[in-house]
Scaffold this active site. Structure first.
Site, PDB file in Angstrom:
ATOM      1  N   CYS A 184       0.933  -1.319   0.079  1.00 41.88           N
ATOM      2  CA  CYS A 184       0.066   0.002  -0.143  1.00 41.88           C
ATOM      3  C   CYS A 184       0.900   1.346   0.105  1.00 41.88           C
ATOM      4  O   CYS A 184       0.284   2.339  -0.355  1.00 41.88           O
ATOM      5  CB  CYS A 184      -0.880  -0.012   1.165  1.00 41.88           C
ATOM      6  SG  CYS A 184      -0.169  -0.124   2.831  1.00 41.88           S
ATOM      7  N   GLN A 185       2.294   1.280   0.066  1.00 44.34           N
ATOM      8  CA  GLN A 185       2.989   2.188   0.481  1.00 44.34           C
ATOM      9  C   GLN A 185       2.689   3.362  -0.716  1.00 44.34           C
ATOM     10  O   GLN A 185       2.837   4.686  -0.472  1.00 44.34           O
ATOM     11  CB  GLN A 185       4.289   2.041   0.500  1.00 44.34           C
ATOM     12  CG  GLN A 185       4.916   1.084   1.759  1.00 44.34           C
ATOM     13  CD  GLN A 185       4.662  -0.212   1.489  1.00 44.34           C
ATOM     14  OE1 GLN A 185       3.953  -0.718   0.591  1.00 44.34           O
ATOM     15  NE2 GLN A 185       5.432  -1.123   2.156  1.00 44.34           N
TER      16      GLN A 185
END
Length: 443
Positions: A146-147
């Protein structure tokens, strides 16, 4: 005389005190088990939730449910085991392997089902003729990285230049193998395994990043040759599901068309799916929803009840924590948790960015009853971060003495895997809803 059972002990302590007979970790009806393939598994937040059979705070469980298997004490209960049985997991982090394998051992999981490899490499091996992924899988889950979509990061999204194995290549250009496209490799696993259901999870920030949500939903729908109904993704707030955390996640749910019975297919293809067939779980707690008969949100004070200060604990996941000093209110991670409210979104952070369990009065601390007792300023411990995430209190994250080098995890590694995880209680709510609908869909 036997010592009173204390919930905040490590799993090994519980075994020594012979409390294991209280627990039934297995699902007895093997014929009705549903096989699950877990991707980007980390330390197992999604897997624990889908498996069930874990310890949680009583307040996280809605009173009108039948979810409790055993009463442990007035504050903690053991949840019922679900039908889901994890038969495959993967991640690239050493800490993820070490913690997952140790905890999931209680469910008699063979450690070799956890593959410490990138999903890209695993798919390539499968395409090359190796038998990597199991056949006849009922459900695939995955919280793809998700970064690159998070508002807390650089938000490069599909243009990420971070490689699939976690290494950074400054001169590289975005490709199908960089981190922002790993959802597409999850889609390829779905092509290969053809599960009846898949569930993909990511940060809320994904829905506000251009057309990313629509692209991902459309790509998932094309799995197995346009074989899936992918329902409009929903953002679920963990606080509405018994998690004492301000965490929001977008959930994609896909269902294989040719596995559905005709009635379910008809309803799921409608623009507005009737509630009877809607696979997204209804809230159980009323953090930010206006519905009747819901539980009050779970607070940090409730889950920290009877938890000693780190220096008085034998729990390594509580005793060893970030000693980074206060760096001023304008820096990330320098705020104090709301002890009578929800905790912050636990992030996979370095020591200086872990929120404070308690600030001093000099630095604006507001937990007066604790300051008046002389309790000192300090940051959250890994155990406290894990409790906010609803990981069971007997999950040993920090691991030193008694483990082989490859299974040792320090506090930095513990913070990392806890912050990357799906809250098990949020996953449990999703699992219970999918389990409830399974025969309605496929019977």
């Amino acid at each position: 005389m036997k010592k009173e059972y204390t919930i905040y002990k490590t799993y090994s302590d519980i075994l020594k005190e012979e409390c294991l007979p209280l627990f039934n970790y297995g699902y007895n009806d093997n014929e009705n088990q549903l096989t699950m393939l877990s991707l980007f598994s980390g330390c197992g937040g999604m897997d624990i939730g889908f498996e069930g059979g874990f310890i949680c705070n009583r307040r996280s469980v809605p009173r009108n449910s039948q979810w409790i298997e055993n009463e442990i004490n007035e504050d903690w209960v053991l949840l019922r085991k679900n039908r889901f049985n994890t038969i495959f997991a993967n991640d690239i982090l050493d800490e993820a392997v070490a913690t997952w394998v140790s905890y999931m051992n209680r469910f008699d999981k063979d450690p070799t089902i956890y593959h410490k490899e990138s999903i890209v490499d695993l798919v390539k091996k499968q395409r090359g003729g190796a038998n990597i992924f199991p056949k006849d899988v009922d459900i695939v889950t995955g919280g793809f990285p998700c970064q690159d979509f998070s508002v807390a990061g650089k938000r490069k999204g599909f243009n990420s230049d971070k490689a699939h194995d976690g290494k950074s290549h400054e001169d590289s250009i975005p490709t199908e193998e960089t981190r922002g496209k790993l959802y597409y490799w999850m889609k390829q696993v779905i092509d290969i395994t053809r599960p009846k259901v898949f569930i993909a999870e990511n940060v809320k920030g994904l829905v506000s990043l251009g057309d990313v949500r629509d692209v991902i939903q459309n790509d998932f729908a094309h799995a197995d040759g346009d074989g899936y109904i992918v329902l409009p993704p929903q953002v679920l707030h963990a606080g509405n599901y018994g998690v004492p955390e301000t965490r929001e996640r977008v959930i994609f749910i896909g269902i294989r068309r040719n596995a559905l019975n005709p009635t379910a297919l008809q309803y799921l293809e409608q623009e507005i799916v009737p509630q009877e067939y809607n696979p997204y779980p209804s809230p159980t707690h009323n953090f930010n929803v206006n519905m009747d008969n819901l539980e009050a949100p779970v607070t940090c004070r409730e889950i920290f009840k009877n938890l000693p200060e780190p220096e008085n604990s034998n729990d390594l996941s509580h005793r060893f924590y970030s000693k980074a000093k206060y760096m001023g209110k304008h820096c990330q991670g320098q705020s104090e948790i709301k002890i009578d409210g929800l905790g912050p979104t636990i992030r996979s952070e370095h020591h200086g960015n872990i929120e404070f369990r308690r600030l001093s009065e000099e630095h604006g601390g507001k937990i007066k009853d604790e300051l008046d007792k002389g309790l000192v300023e300090r940051r959250l411990t890994p155990r406290e971060c894990a409790l906010i995430q609803t990981f069971p209190p007997d999950y040993a994250f920090v691991r030193y003495k008694g483990y082989s080098r490859s299974f040792q995890v320090n506090q930095s590694g513990a913070y990392k895997v806890i912050g990357n995880a799906v809250p098990p209680m949020l996953a449990y709510n999703i699992a219970r809803r999918i389990q409830e609908l399974w025969d309605l869909y496929f019977g």
